[in-house]
Design a protein around this motif. Structure first.
Motif, mmCIF file in Angstrom:
data_model
loop_
_atom_site.group_PDB
_atom_site.id
_atom_site.type_symbol
_atom_site.label_atom_id
_atom_site.label_comp_id
_atom_site.label_asym_id
_atom_site.label_seq_id
_atom_site.Cartn_x
_atom_site.Cartn_y
_atom_site.Cartn_z
ATOM 1 N N ALA A 179 48.449 23.432 23.747
ATOM 2 C CA ALA A 179 48.275 22.124 23.123
ATOM 3 C C ALA A 179 49.575 21.725 22.435
ATOM 4 N N PRO A 180 49.744 20.450 22.145
ATOM 5 C CA PRO A 180 50.966 20.019 21.439
ATOM 6 C C PRO A 180 51.145 20.770 20.120
ATOM 7 N N GLY A 181 52.324 21.353 19.937
ATOM 8 C CA GLY A 181 52.622 22.116 18.728
ATOM 9 C C GLY A 181 52.175 23.566 18.776
ATOM 10 N N GLU A 182 51.525 23.981 19.872
ATOM 11 C CA GLU A 182 51.033 25.353 19.982
ATOM 12 C C GLU A 182 52.070 26.238 20.668
ATOM 13 N N SER A 183 52.065 27.531 20.323
ATOM 14 C CA SER A 183 52.977 28.502 20.932
ATOM 15 C C SER A 183 52.211 29.786 21.229
ATOM 16 N N ARG A 184 52.736 30.552 22.205
ATOM 17 C CA ARG A 184 52.091 31.806 22.612
ATOM 18 C C ARG A 184 53.131 32.891 22.780
ATOM 19 N N LEU A 185 52.741 34.104 22.389
ATOM 20 C CA LEU A 185 53.580 35.287 22.581
ATOM 21 C C LEU A 185 53.292 35.875 23.953
ATOM 22 N N LEU A 186 54.337 36.050 24.753
ATOM 23 C CA LEU A 186 54.227 36.622 26.089
ATOM 24 C C LEU A 186 55.093 37.873 26.170
ATOM 25 N N PHE A 187 54.825 38.676 27.187
ATOM 26 C CA PHE A 187 55.629 39.875 27.425
ATOM 27 C C PHE A 187 56.161 39.851 28.855
ATOM 28 N N VAL A 188 57.427 40.169 28.996
ATOM 29 C CA VAL A 188 58.047 40.308 30.315
ATOM 30 C C VAL A 188 58.206 41.801 30.561
ATOM 31 N N VAL A 189 57.608 42.299 31.653
ATOM 32 C CA VAL A 189 57.479 43.746 31.864
ATOM 33 C C VAL A 189 57.950 44.104 33.267
ATOM 34 N N SER A 190 58.707 45.190 33.361
ATOM 35 C CA SER A 190 59.092 45.735 34.662
ATOM 36 C C SER A 190 58.152 46.890 34.999
ATOM 37 N N PRO A 191 57.980 47.220 36.261
ATOM 38 C CA PRO A 191 57.137 48.374 36.608
ATOM 39 C C PRO A 191 57.822 49.678 36.186
ATOM 40 N N ARG A 192 57.022 50.668 35.895
ATOM 41 C CA ARG A 192 57.605 51.958 35.512
ATOM 42 C C ARG A 192 58.301 52.583 36.716
ATOM 43 N N ALA A 193 59.512 53.101 36.475
ATOM 44 C CA ALA A 193 60.327 53.684 37.544
ATOM 45 C C ALA A 193 61.034 54.925 37.025
ATOM 46 N N GLU A 194 61.324 55.795 37.940
ATOM 47 C CA GLU A 194 62.004 57.040 37.577
ATOM 48 C C GLU A 194 63.461 56.745 37.228
ATOM 49 N N ALA A 195 63.906 57.356 36.144
ATOM 50 C CA ALA A 195 65.280 57.168 35.700
ATOM 51 C C ALA A 195 66.187 58.164 36.415
ATOM 52 N N THR A 196 67.387 57.735 36.726
ATOM 53 C CA THR A 196 68.354 58.570 37.432
ATOM 54 C C THR A 196 69.295 59.232 36.442
ATOM 55 N N ARG A 197 69.461 60.534 36.601
ATOM 56 C CA ARG A 197 70.349 61.267 35.703
ATOM 57 C C ARG A 197 71.795 60.971 36.069
ATOM 58 N N THR A 198 72.571 60.604 35.084
ATOM 59 C CA THR A 198 73.970 60.232 35.330
ATOM 60 C C THR A 198 74.953 61.279 34.834
ATOM 61 N N GLY A 199 74.532 62.210 33.970
ATOM 62 C CA GLY A 199 75.445 63.235 33.476
ATOM 63 C C GLY A 199 75.187 63.530 32.019
ATOM 64 N N ARG A 200 76.177 64.139 31.410
ATOM 65 C CA ARG A 200 76.067 64.503 30.005
ATOM 66 C C ARG A 200 77.148 63.788 29.207
ATOM 67 N N ALA A 201 76.776 63.471 27.982
ATOM 68 C CA ALA A 201 77.728 62.856 27.065
ATOM 69 C C ALA A 201 77.411 63.349 25.669
ATOM 70 N N ASN A 202 78.393 63.999 25.080
ATOM 71 C CA ASN A 202 78.221 64.575 23.725
ATOM 72 C C ASN A 202 77.040 65.536 23.670
#
Length: 264
Positions: A179-202
């Motif tokens: 409605a005029p003057g109304e607002s809604r909270l939305l979420f933008v979501v990616s599907p869960r995916a396996e993370a790739t190991r890139t190495g070591r740091a510190n």
């Protein structure tokens, strides 16, 4: 001396005797024809020319009237088109006006499992209608340059900011009314995916997940068949804090993540 006797005039019609006393002399028939020769013809010619002139004037008048009628028709059509354009312009100006902004709580939602590490990126956004009329949003598109790998989720909150259980729905599965003057909270979501190991740091192991694209372009498709370009705005800090501190914020985000994982 003898007197002379006066003769008395004979009785009778003088015309019979061939005498016409005191009668004016007239021309003979041949002279009359010569004097009147051409006058009837000239008179008829003038009448004929006058009628031709009047006929031409009448024809010109009819053509002028026809031209005026055509011009009036063209003007009426143009005026109608102008009124339609003005009506559409006024409707667009008085219709919904969508804006949006992104909150600053981008989360990778990392999970450590036996098989490795996985991530599911989420970020919240707020969409508002600052126009004069209400419309129903049936679809949203972030208009990314690359193939979109995130989905917009629409949860519902009550007056106290609590998430309504089971109300979350994905963008392509439901609609959103603002409605005029109304607002809604939305979420933008990616599907869960396996993370790739890139190495070591510190001394720590680093992982990289699928990249997602941030864009300021958001297209709104309404139930009325129109398309709107929602403008990205920069809100005040208190508005951002209001949405990020809603009591049902985390529950709504988790519900949206579950829906996206179920679709992937």
């Amino acid at each position: 001396m003898a007197k002379r006797r006066r003769k008395t005039p004979k009785k009778g019609n003088p015309a019979k005797r061939g005498k016409f006393p005191n009668a004016p002399k007239t021309a003979n028939n041949g002279d009359k024809e010569k004097k009147n020769d051409g006058k009837p013809r000239i008179f008829l010619s003038r009448i004929f020319q006058s009628r031709i002139f009047q006929s031409r004037q009448w024809k010109i008048a009819i053509e002028v009237v026809g031209l005026i009628a055509n011009l009036a028709t063209i003007f009426a059509i143009g005026l109608t088109c102008f009124q339609i354009c003005i009506g559409n312009w006024q409707f667009d100006k008085s219709g919904p006006d969508y804006t949006w902004f992104m909150l600053d709580r981008i989360a990778s939602n990392t999970a450590v499992e036996k098989d490795g590490v996985s991530t599911q990126t989420t970020f919240p956004m707020v969409m508002a209608n600052s126009g004069r009329t209400e419309d129903t949003v049936i679809s949203l598109s972030r208009d990314t340059q690359k193939a979109e790998n995130m989905t917009i989720c629409i949860p519902e909150f009550d007056g106290k900011g609590e998430y309504r259980e089971g109300s979350a729905i994905l963008n392509d599965r439901g609609s959103l009314s603002l409605a005029p003057g109304e607002s809604r909270l939305l979420f933008v979501v990616s599907p869960r995916a396996e993370a790739t190991r890139t190495g070591r740091a510190n001394g720590a192991v680093e992982y990289r997940s699928d990249a997602f694209e941030l864009t300021g372009r958001l297209t709104v498709y309404s139930a009325s068949g129109r398309t709107f370009e929602a403008a990205k705005v920069e809100p005040e800090r208190r508005i951002v804090d209001h949405y990020q501190n809603l009591p049902g914020f985390d529950r709504a985000k988790n519900a949206c993540m579950t829906l996206v994982n179920g679709e992937s």
